[in-house]
Design a protein around this motif. Structure first.
Motif, PDB file in Angstrom:
ATOM      1  N   GLU A   7     -18.614 -36.636 -12.554  1.00 41.70           N
ATOM      2  CA  GLU A   7     -18.865 -35.438 -13.361  1.00 41.70           C
ATOM      3  C   GLU A   7     -18.079 -34.265 -12.782  1.00 41.70           C
ATOM      4  N   TRP A   8     -17.821 -34.342 -11.499  1.00 38.60           N
ATOM      5  CA  TRP A   8     -17.231 -33.202 -10.796  1.00 38.60           C
ATOM      6  C   TRP A   8     -15.711 -33.187 -10.847  1.00 38.60           C
ATOM      7  N   TYR A   9     -15.128 -33.931 -11.764  1.00 42.54           N
ATOM      8  CA  TYR A   9     -13.681 -33.863 -11.962  1.00 42.54           C
ATOM      9  C   TYR A   9     -13.314 -32.802 -12.999  1.00 42.54           C
ATOM     10  N   TRP A  10     -14.335 -32.162 -13.578  1.00 43.58           N
ATOM     11  CA  TRP A  10     -14.059 -31.332 -14.762  1.00 43.58           C
ATOM     12  C   TRP A  10     -14.144 -29.843 -14.474  1.00 43.58           C
ATOM     13  N   LEU A  11     -13.259 -29.120 -15.108  1.00 42.77           N
ATOM     14  CA  LEU A  11     -13.271 -27.665 -15.006  1.00 42.77           C
ATOM     15  C   LEU A  11     -14.350 -27.082 -15.912  1.00 42.77           C
ATOM     16  N   THR A  12     -14.782 -25.883 -15.595  1.00 38.22           N
ATOM     17  CA  THR A  12     -15.581 -25.138 -16.567  1.00 38.22           C
ATOM     18  C   THR A  12     -14.581 -24.508 -17.542  1.00 38.22           C
ATOM     19  N   PRO A  13     -15.048 -24.164 -18.758  1.00 37.80           N
ATOM     20  CA  PRO A  13     -14.103 -23.558 -19.717  1.00 37.80           C
ATOM     21  C   PRO A  13     -13.435 -22.315 -19.140  1.00 37.80           C
ATOM     22  N   GLU A  14     -14.179 -21.544 -18.366  1.00 37.49           N
ATOM     23  CA  GLU A  14     -13.608 -20.315 -17.823  1.00 37.49           C
ATOM     24  C   GLU A  14     -12.517 -20.606 -16.791  1.00 37.49           C
ATOM     25  N   ASP A  15     -12.781 -21.572 -15.907  1.00 39.49           N
ATOM     26  CA  ASP A  15     -11.754 -21.938 -14.924  1.00 39.49           C
ATOM     27  C   ASP A  15     -10.530 -22.534 -15.623  1.00 39.49           C
ATOM     28  N   ARG A  16     -10.769 -23.267 -16.675  1.00 37.24           N
ATOM     29  CA  ARG A  16      -9.647 -23.851 -17.408  1.00 37.24           C
ATOM     30  C   ARG A  16      -8.745 -22.755 -17.965  1.00 37.24           C
ATOM     31  N   LYS A  17      -9.377 -21.701 -18.493  1.00 41.37           N
ATOM     32  CA  LYS A  17      -8.608 -20.574 -19.031  1.00 41.37           C
ATOM     33  C   LYS A  17      -7.665 -20.023 -17.960  1.00 41.37           C
ATOM     34  N   GLU A  18      -8.211 -19.879 -16.758  1.00 38.07           N
ATOM     35  CA  GLU A  18      -7.416 -19.319 -15.656  1.00 38.07           C
ATOM     36  C   GLU A  18      -6.244 -20.254 -15.310  1.00 38.07           C
ATOM     37  N   VAL A  19      -6.512 -21.564 -15.273  1.00 32.26           N
ATOM     38  CA  VAL A  19      -5.447 -22.524 -14.976  1.00 32.26           C
ATOM     39  C   VAL A  19      -4.365 -22.449 -16.059  1.00 32.26           C
ATOM     40  N   LEU A  20      -4.798 -22.392 -17.315  1.00 39.47           N
ATOM     41  CA  LEU A  20      -3.821 -22.319 -18.410  1.00 39.47           C
ATOM     42  C   LEU A  20      -2.996 -21.034 -18.335  1.00 39.47           C
ATOM     43  N   ARG A  21      -3.634 -19.956 -17.905  1.00 35.36           N
ATOM     44  CA  ARG A  21      -2.930 -18.669 -17.789  1.00 35.36           C
ATOM     45  C   ARG A  21      -1.775 -18.771 -16.779  1.00 35.36           C
ATOM     46  N   ASN A  22      -2.001 -19.556 -15.714  1.00 35.00           N
ATOM     47  CA  ASN A  22      -0.980 -19.685 -14.653  1.00 35.00           C
ATOM     48  C   ASN A  22      -0.181 -20.979 -14.735  1.00 35.00           C
ATOM     49  N   LYS A  23      -0.325 -21.665 -15.875  1.00 40.67           N
ATOM     50  CA  LYS A  23       0.226 -23.018 -15.985  1.00 40.67           C
ATOM     51  C   LYS A  23       1.716 -23.091 -15.680  1.00 40.67           C
ATOM     52  N   TRP A  24       2.464 -22.057 -16.012  1.00 36.30           N
ATOM     53  CA  TRP A  24       3.920 -22.124 -15.873  1.00 36.30           C
ATOM     54  C   TRP A  24       4.421 -21.370 -14.658  1.00 36.30           C
ATOM     55  N   ARG A  25       3.562 -21.170 -13.691  1.00 35.63           N
ATOM     56  CA  ARG A  25       3.983 -20.384 -12.527  1.00 35.63           C
ATOM     57  C   ARG A  25       5.127 -21.056 -11.774  1.00 35.63           C
ATOM     58  N   ASP A  26       5.949 -20.218 -11.167  1.00 36.77           N
ATOM     59  CA  ASP A  26       7.100 -20.674 -10.402  1.00 36.77           C
ATOM     60  C   ASP A  26       6.649 -20.855  -8.948  1.00 36.77           C
ATOM     61  N   PHE A  27       6.744 -22.082  -8.453  1.00 37.15           N
ATOM     62  CA  PHE A  27       6.203 -22.374  -7.123  1.00 37.15           C
ATOM     63  C   PHE A  27       7.090 -21.876  -5.983  1.00 37.15           C
ATOM     64  N   ASN A  28       8.293 -21.440  -6.314  1.00 37.62           N
ATOM     65  CA  ASN A  28       9.137 -20.858  -5.277  1.00 37.62           C
ATOM     66  C   ASN A  28       8.807 -19.397  -5.005  1.00 37.62           C
ATOM     67  N   LEU A  29       7.988 -18.829  -5.860  1.00 34.87           N
ATOM     68  CA  LEU A  29       7.603 -17.432  -5.665  1.00 34.87           C
ATOM     69  C   LEU A  29       6.172 -17.366  -5.173  1.00 34.87           C
ATOM     70  N   MET A  30       5.934 -16.473  -4.236  1.00 32.39           N
ATOM     71  CA  MET A  30       4.548 -16.245  -3.864  1.00 32.39           C
ATOM     72  C   MET A  30       3.866 -15.591  -5.055  1.00 32.39           C
ATOM     73  N   PRO A  31       2.718 -16.136  -5.447  1.00 36.78           N
ATOM     74  CA  PRO A  31       2.051 -15.609  -6.631  1.00 36.78           C
ATOM     75  C   PRO A  31       1.726 -14.126  -6.492  1.00 36.78           C
ATOM     76  N   ALA A  32       1.751 -13.447  -7.621  1.00 39.44           N
ATOM     77  CA  ALA A  32       1.559 -11.999  -7.602  1.00 39.44           C
ATOM     78  C   ALA A  32       0.090 -11.611  -7.514  1.00 39.44           C
ATOM     79  N   THR A  33      -0.641 -12.296  -6.669  1.00 36.89           N
ATOM     80  CA  THR A  33      -2.037 -11.902  -6.487  1.00 36.89           C
ATOM     81  C   THR A  33      -2.114 -11.054  -5.243  1.00 36.89           C
TER      82      THR A  33
END
Ligand SMILES: [Zn+2]
Length: 334
Positions: free
Chosen positions: A180-206
């Motif tokens: 059961e614990w393989y699944w995201l919550t809808p809210e966490d999924r939204k966040e993952v989708l928001r960053n889905k295309w991030r460039d891994f060579n750049l340090m994220p802008a957080t």
């Protein structure tokens, strides 16, 4: 009483379950949100804790679970075998080692996935079962072939500094019960989708700004220092340069780069770096010592003695052997 507790936990479990994306998987709009698919290039790193075919099977199982939820697919593009020196079980050292070793290939992969049976001293060595660096969010470590662990670390790479605030897969510790614990919550999924295309060579802008910049500079500094220890001086200098580009007021990075120049017998450049380090931090004992050593090798023994004395005054323990050599040199000079 017992019954009430049982009932309560059942209700909670069902409640939580309704909060995961699993029941939504077959909905056309859910699938549509996952398009287009991102194929994540994975560099696998192993020290033979696990067999290659075991890992491949495991990664492909995880890939399916991730793709279903957020449309990200894992594709292994390369393998590296690693032989640890003193890094094992020290997660920061492991991150620095992997980042340094894979730096020249950094355009060829998105995430570096290390399968390694390591023990971390949190919670008596039971936790964590996985890890990810908090600089680039691309160096992942997995200790057990349980999809929960890989998924958890992978979703970190797309949730950045959101931590463990949510239930389900983003919960910090592995729960004692199953898939059961393989699944995201809808809210966490939204966040993952928001960053889905991030460039891994750049340090994220957080958390941008001063603190992040210092962290980034520190990370490069540590990689540079590791290369110095391995006597790979060109690599050491290139990382220390990066560290200083990111933070031009980093006394330790100047000092370490000075040491690299000294090892290459480029004493004038070394002394310029030690000067810089001491300008920034006038009570930097090690920099006095290092500069004193550089002067010694330049046969400027009086200057050397002055620096060594300053280092000692601040409390630096100068190796007895070096003091002997210096005294002999000073004696001969008279
Ligand atoms: Zn975590």
């Amino acid at each position: 009483m017992k019954k009430a507790v049982l009932l309560l936990s059942l209700v909670c479990l069902l409640g939580c379950y309704a909060g995961s994306v699993k029941p939504l998987l077959d909905r056309p709009e859910f699938k549509a949100e996952n398009e287009p698919i991102r194929t994540l290039k994975v560099l696998l790193i192993t020290d033979d804790s696990y067999r290659k075919d075991e890992i491949e099977k495991f990664v492909s199982k995880c890939s399916a679970l991730v793709e279903m939820q957020v449309g990200i697919r894992l594709e292994i593009v390369d393998w590296i075998r690693i032989k640890w020196e003193d890094e094992l079980d020290d997660i920061i050292k492991m991150e620095i080692r992997v980042a340094g070793d894979t730096w020249s290939k950094r355009d060829e992969f998105d995430i570096a996935l290390t399968f390694i049976y390591f023990v971390h001293n949190i919670a008596g060595g039971k936790l964590p079962l996985g890890a990810i660096d908090t600089f680039f969010w691309r160096y992942l470590f997995v200790r057990e072939l349980d999809p929960y662990i890989l998924l958890h670390e992978l979703f970190h790479a797309f949730s950045l500094d959101r931590g463990h605030s949510r239930d389900w897969v983003m919960k910090g510790a592995r729960p004692p019960y199953g898939s059961e614990w393989y699944w995201l919550t809808p809210e966490d999924r939204k966040e993952v989708l928001r960053n889905k295309w991030r460039d891994f060579n750049l340090m994220p802008a957080t958390g941008q700004g001063e603190e992040k910049r210092l962290e980034e500079s520190w990370f490069y500094y540590k990689i540079g220092s590791a290369y110095l220890q391995k006597r790979e001086f060109d690599q050491a200098i290139s990382f220390l340069n990066k560290s200083l580009e990111t933070n031009p007021k980093y006394a330790a990075a100047y000092e370490t780069r000075g040491v690299v120049y000294s090892r290459r017998e480029q004493y004038d450049q070394a002394i310029a770096d030690f000067n810089k380090a001491l300008e920034i931090n006038p009570s930097f004992a090690e920099a006095y010592f290092s500069r004193g050593r550089a002067y010694y090798f330049k046969k400027e023994y009086d200057k050397s003695r002055e620096d060594i004395k300053k280092a000692q005054d601040i409390g630096y323990k100068v190796p007895a052997e070096f003091l002997d050599d210096l005294h002999k040199a000073l004696g001969k000079n008279k």
